[in-house]
Write an enzyme that holds these catalytic residues in place. Structure first.
Site, PDB file in Angstrom:
ATOM      1  CB  SER A 100      39.954  46.719  43.189  1.00 29.56           C
ATOM      2  OG  SER A 100      40.458  45.990  42.102  1.00 29.56           O
ATOM      3  CD  GLU A 149      35.229  40.329  44.138  1.00 27.94           C
ATOM      4  OE1 GLU A 149      36.334  40.722  43.695  1.00 27.94           O
ATOM      5  OE2 GLU A 149      34.694  40.802  45.158  1.00 27.94           O
ATOM      6  CG  HIS A 185      36.282  43.211  41.291  1.00 30.01           C
ATOM      7  ND1 HIS A 185      37.017  42.781  42.371  1.00 30.01           N
ATOM      8  CD2 HIS A 185      36.995  44.249  40.753  1.00 30.01           C
ATOM      9  CE1 HIS A 185      38.122  43.505  42.490  1.00 30.01           C
ATOM     10  NE2 HIS A 185      38.123  44.406  41.515  1.00 30.01           N
TER      11      HIS A 185
END
Length: 286
Positions: free
Chosen positions: A168, A230, A268
């Site tokens: 991330s 995602e 995610h």
């Protein structure tokens, strides 16, 4: 600025603590002279002999509070049979924070380049402002000039087999590190990188990196991985990451090896565990 002479301080073990611990691990705290932040460092050293005369490969983890245990157990189990798993014994160094939660708000400062997020789609659910941002240079100075030298002094580490892993915002920092400090590591693992957060800046760094790569011909490896789900992310995490991998993959002739994987039915957060397995095979092959 705190005066700790930049020395590692081992956290005292509480003999009455019945909590679970992993064999071969220790925890330390370092306060950096570059940003005055205190980092909780988790370290795992294999019980086996180094896999080569050069020493152990090492993998540095961002968001250490969240993933250190998962990575260490994966290394411990899989490195027992490297001929079957493709994973050799390695030292694991995780950079965390002195908190009990998996993630610290300080990561917003440490892992970002600009002082604020660029994407209009980036909003906190409650409408409150984001924490301080834009401290990546100081954080990388801590890694380069304080953490890595101390780890190299304490352990027998193969200088040519060093990896950084981030997810991330951590994935964004991994890309920033590759593009601006490619000498620090040989393998770069960018999971679900938040390219949208500092997009114009990271794309400019990418272009400069490519120009330098054409001249320097460095031997580097980049793995970008994310979850299939995602593709629905409002900030186009999948498209931006996949497009970057396609752009960079054409430069293998100059020494950059790039791989991209989309993990089926993962989002995610859930992508972290399959990402770890792939990252170990990518960076710790025999």
């Amino acid at each position: 600025m705190k005066n700790n002479q930049n020395l590692l301080t081992m956290i005292e073990k509480n003999e009455n603590n019945s909590g679970f611990s992993i064999f071969g691990t220790n925890q330390y705290e370092i306060t950096s002279k570059y940003n005055d932040e205190t980092y909780h460092i988790f370290v795992y050293q294999p019980s086996e002999a180094p896999p080569s005369e050069k020493g152990f490969p090492v993998i540095y983890l961002l968001d250490g509070n969240a993933i250190f245990g998962s990575v260490v157990e994966a290394v411990r189990i899989q490195s027992r049979r490297p001929e079957k798993t493709g994973v050799i014994p390695a030292i694991v160094v995780a950079i965390g924070y002195p908190i009990i939660e998996p993630f610290s708000l300080t990561r917003f400062k440490d892992y970002t380049i600009g002082k604020k997020a660029e994407s209009e789609g980036v909003r906190r659910p409650d409408g409150s402002p984001w924490p301080e941002q834009g401290g990546a240079e100081q954080f990388l100075a801590f890694i380069e000039h304080e953490l890595i030298p101390q780890m190299n002094e304490r352990f027998h580490i193969d200088a040519n087999r060093q990896t950084i892993f981030g997810h991330s915002l951590g994935g964004l920092l991994v890309l920033h590190t590759l593009f601006t400090k490619p000498h620090l590591f040989q393998s770069y693992i960018a999971g679900s990188p938040s390219i949208h957060w500092n997009e114009s800046m990271i794309l400019k760094e990418e272009q400069q990196f490519i120009e330098n790569l054409k001249k320097d011909h460095k031997q580097l490896k980049l793995f970008i991985g994310l979850g299939e789900l995602e593709k629905y992310h409002k900030n186009q995490i999948k498209d931006k990451a996949q497009n970057m991998s396609k752009r960079l993959s054409i430069y293998e002739i100059f020494g950059l090896h790039v791989e991209f994987t989309e993990f089926t039915q993962e989002g995610h957060v859930s992508v972290l565990l399959p990402l770890i397995n792939k990252a170990l095979r990518f960076s710790l092959h025999p």
